[in-house]
Design a protein around this motif. Structure first.
Motif, mmCIF file in Angstrom:
data_model
loop_
_atom_site.group_PDB
_atom_site.id
_atom_site.type_symbol
_atom_site.label_atom_id
_atom_site.label_comp_id
_atom_site.label_asym_id
_atom_site.label_seq_id
_atom_site.Cartn_x
_atom_site.Cartn_y
_atom_site.Cartn_z
ATOM 1 N N PRO A 144 -9.505 1.405 20.776
ATOM 2 C CA PRO A 144 -9.502 0.548 21.971
ATOM 3 C C PRO A 144 -8.144 -0.105 22.231
ATOM 4 C CG PRO A 144 -11.395 0.069 20.545
ATOM 5 C CD PRO A 144 -10.432 0.884 19.746
ATOM 6 N N ALA A 145 -7.417 -0.426 21.158
ATOM 7 C CA ALA A 145 -6.102 -1.057 21.320
ATOM 8 C C ALA A 145 -5.101 -0.081 21.923
ATOM 9 C CB ALA A 145 -5.599 -1.570 19.971
ATOM 10 N N VAL A 146 -5.079 1.138 21.409
ATOM 11 C CA VAL A 146 -4.144 2.141 21.930
ATOM 12 C C VAL A 146 -4.477 2.486 23.377
ATOM 13 C CG1 VAL A 146 -3.353 4.527 21.679
ATOM 14 C CG2 VAL A 146 -3.648 3.085 19.646
ATOM 15 N N ALA A 147 -5.763 2.591 23.692
ATOM 16 C CA ALA A 147 -6.167 2.921 25.059
ATOM 17 C C ALA A 147 -5.729 1.834 26.033
ATOM 18 C CB ALA A 147 -7.669 3.118 25.126
ATOM 19 N N VAL A 159 -2.756 9.079 19.098
ATOM 20 C CA VAL A 159 -2.005 8.227 20.014
ATOM 21 C C VAL A 159 -1.387 9.061 21.134
ATOM 22 C CG1 VAL A 159 0.050 6.785 20.229
ATOM 23 C CG2 VAL A 159 -1.556 6.370 18.373
ATOM 24 N N LEU A 160 -0.782 10.180 20.769
ATOM 25 C CA LEU A 160 -0.198 11.053 21.786
ATOM 26 C C LEU A 160 -1.260 11.580 22.740
ATOM 27 C CD1 LEU A 160 2.397 13.100 19.681
ATOM 28 C CD2 LEU A 160 2.855 11.269 21.327
ATOM 29 N N ALA A 161 -2.425 11.934 22.204
ATOM 30 C CA ALA A 161 -3.512 12.428 23.060
ATOM 31 C C ALA A 161 -3.965 11.358 24.033
ATOM 32 C CB ALA A 161 -4.685 12.891 22.190
ATOM 33 N N ALA A 162 -4.060 10.120 23.560
ATOM 34 C CA ALA A 162 -4.462 9.015 24.435
ATOM 35 C C ALA A 162 -3.447 8.805 25.554
ATOM 36 C CB ALA A 162 -4.616 7.736 23.608
ATOM 37 N N LEU A 163 -2.174 8.797 25.188
ATOM 38 C CA LEU A 163 -1.130 8.562 26.197
ATOM 39 C C LEU A 163 -1.053 9.712 27.195
ATOM 40 C CD1 LEU A 163 1.709 7.085 23.942
ATOM 41 C CD2 LEU A 163 0.021 5.867 25.334
ATOM 42 N N LEU A 164 -1.234 10.938 26.715
ATOM 43 C CA LEU A 164 -1.198 12.089 27.614
ATOM 44 C C LEU A 164 -2.379 12.072 28.581
ATOM 45 C CD1 LEU A 164 -0.058 14.942 25.200
ATOM 46 C CD2 LEU A 164 1.211 14.034 27.152
ATOM 47 N N ALA A 165 -3.557 11.703 28.088
ATOM 48 C CA ALA A 165 -4.741 11.660 28.950
ATOM 49 C C ALA A 165 -4.561 10.623 30.056
ATOM 50 C CB ALA A 165 -5.983 11.349 28.119
ATOM 51 N N ALA A 166 -4.121 9.428 29.671
ATOM 52 C CA ALA A 166 -3.897 8.383 30.667
ATOM 53 C C ALA A 166 -2.776 8.773 31.623
ATOM 54 C CB ALA A 166 -3.565 7.064 29.974
ATOM 55 N N GLY A 167 -1.704 9.332 31.091
ATOM 56 C CA GLY A 167 -0.561 9.713 31.921
ATOM 57 C C GLY A 167 -0.893 10.812 32.909
ATOM 58 N N ALA A 168 -1.713 11.780 32.485
ATOM 59 C CA ALA A 168 -2.086 12.872 33.382
ATOM 60 C C ALA A 168 -2.915 12.357 34.553
ATOM 61 C CB ALA A 168 -2.864 13.942 32.611
ATOM 62 N N ALA A 169 -3.867 11.459 34.258
ATOM 63 C CA ALA A 169 -4.690 10.892 35.331
ATOM 64 C C ALA A 169 -3.834 10.059 36.282
ATOM 65 C CB ALA A 169 -5.809 10.041 34.737
ATOM 66 N N ILE A 195 -7.811 3.961 30.994
ATOM 67 C CA ILE A 195 -8.230 3.416 29.705
ATOM 68 C C ILE A 195 -9.371 4.244 29.130
ATOM 69 C CG2 ILE A 195 -9.376 1.445 28.614
ATOM 70 C CD1 ILE A 195 -7.687 -0.378 30.392
ATOM 71 N N GLU A 196 -10.363 4.581 29.963
ATOM 72 C CA GLU A 196 -11.486 5.392 29.488
ATOM 73 C C GLU A 196 -11.009 6.764 29.004
ATOM 74 O OE1 GLU A 196 -14.760 5.038 29.018
ATOM 75 O OE2 GLU A 196 -14.624 2.912 29.452
ATOM 76 N N LEU A 197 -10.153 7.402 29.766
ATOM 77 C CA LEU A 197 -9.665 8.727 29.387
ATOM 78 C C LEU A 197 -8.809 8.661 28.132
ATOM 79 C CD1 LEU A 197 -8.838 10.092 32.941
ATOM 80 C CD2 LEU A 197 -10.696 10.833 31.434
ATOM 81 N N ALA A 198 -8.054 7.588 27.979
ATOM 82 C CA ALA A 198 -7.263 7.422 26.760
ATOM 83 C C ALA A 198 -8.168 7.259 25.546
ATOM 84 C CB ALA A 198 -6.336 6.215 26.899
ATOM 85 N N GLU A 199 -9.271 6.526 25.708
ATOM 86 C CA GLU A 199 -10.222 6.391 24.597
ATOM 87 C C GLU A 199 -10.802 7.748 24.215
ATOM 88 O OE1 GLU A 199 -11.921 1.819 24.876
ATOM 89 O OE2 GLU A 199 -13.195 3.469 25.517
ATOM 90 N N VAL A 200 -11.169 8.529 25.217
ATOM 91 C CA VAL A 200 -11.703 9.864 24.939
ATOM 92 C C VAL A 200 -10.667 10.706 24.214
ATOM 93 C CG1 VAL A 200 -12.499 12.015 25.983
ATOM 94 C CG2 VAL A 200 -13.333 9.834 26.863
ATOM 95 N N GLY A 201 -9.436 10.720 24.730
ATOM 96 C CA GLY A 201 -8.390 11.507 24.104
ATOM 97 C C GLY A 201 -8.137 11.112 22.663
ATOM 98 N N PHE A 202 -8.087 9.816 22.403
ATOM 99 C CA PHE A 202 -7.830 9.336 21.039
ATOM 100 C C PHE A 202 -8.972 9.751 20.115
ATOM 101 C CE2 PHE A 202 -5.482 6.306 18.332
ATOM 102 C CZ PHE A 202 -6.371 6.196 17.289
ATOM 103 N N LEU A 203 -10.199 9.469 20.513
ATOM 104 C CA LEU A 203 -11.343 9.745 19.643
ATOM 105 C C LEU A 203 -11.505 11.239 19.357
ATOM 106 C CD1 LEU A 203 -13.965 7.242 21.081
ATOM 107 C CD2 LEU A 203 -12.898 7.171 18.820
#
Length: 245
Positions: A144-147, A201-211, A231-239
């Motif tokens: 949640p913090a990274v997202a 972390v990279l997956a979270a940032l990429l998901a948020a950045g792509a959206a 934020i939601e997509l970053a959580e999905v990417g991270f998890l």
């Protein structure tokens, strides 16, 4: 300036944790941006604590469902609406800026928005099952913090697409130093994962950045709904990345 009030405002806005802050202004919201990861870390600590309490006592699948319910309760489902609005806007806007904004403002959820919610929750649930089986509690603390950090650069650096809206005070109060400050807080929350945090972390940032990139191209800026969706997509990417690692 004291950091207590902006930190408390971030926690109050992003979670249901009581802070006692009253008469929050638009300026308060802008100053709270660098503390988004702090709010996420508190949410993650609650989830990790709950996971530790139920680990070994109930099946991981049931535990994952309970954690998702707790997550939704503690956040008030704040960002799920934004996720649905984003996908409804992208699918129904037909490339038209005004139509996309109108669809995103509509309180009703369309088929694409509903499908996005279901897929996102299924991916989170499946990832949480794996993380509970492996007892990777640090990942539950960190995601949640990274997202919530992932949206800080978007708020600060990208324009706002509407003349007004829930996210406007945040964008208006964004400052360059908010990004590195928030990054330090997010890194501290993810420190327990050590090197295993890099890919999630990279997956979270990429998901948020792509959206954000897709909506910026469509709208010429972002909205509060887009912030929530990122934020939601970053959580999905991270998890998902953490569970697959």
């Amino acid at each position: 300036m004291s950091v207590a009030r902006p930190a408390a405002v971030a926690v109050q806005f992003l979670t249901r944790f009581p802070t006692g802050v009253a008469a929050v202004t638009g300026e308060d919201l802008g100053r709270s941006i660098p503390f988004f990861p702090l709010a996420g870390a508190l949410l993650g600590a609650a989830l990790a604590g709950a996971a530790a309490a139920i680990s070994g006592r109930i099946a991981p699948a049931l535990g994952a469902a309970l954690l998702l319910a707790l997550h939704a309760f503690l956040t008030g489902g704040l960002h799920l609406d934004g996720l649905a609005d984003l996908f409804d806007g992208l699918s129904g806007g037909a490339g038209d800026r005004a139509r996309t904004l109108a669809i995103m403002r509509d309180s009703r959820i369309g088929a694409h928005g509903a499908a996005a919610l279901v897929v996102a929750l299924l991916l989170k649930a499946a990832a949480l099952v794996t993380l509970l089986e492996r007892r990777e509690l640090f990942a539950l603390l960190a995601f949640p913090a990274v997202a919530r950090f992932s949206v800080v650069p978007l708020v600060v650096w990208l324009p706002y697409a509407r003349p007004e809206g829930m996210g406007k005070p945040f964008h208006g109060g964004g400052r360059g130093w908010h990004v590195p400050f928030a990054a330090v807080l997010a890194a501290a929350a993810a420190a327990g994962m050590r090197a295993h945090a890099i890919v999630p972390v990279l997956a979270a940032l990429l998901a948020a950045g792509a959206a954000a990139r897709a909506m910026h191209r469509r709208l010429g800026g972002l909205t509060g709904d887009v912030y929530g969706a990122c934020i939601e997509l970053a959580e999905v990417g991270f998890l998902v990345a953490a569970a697959a690692g």
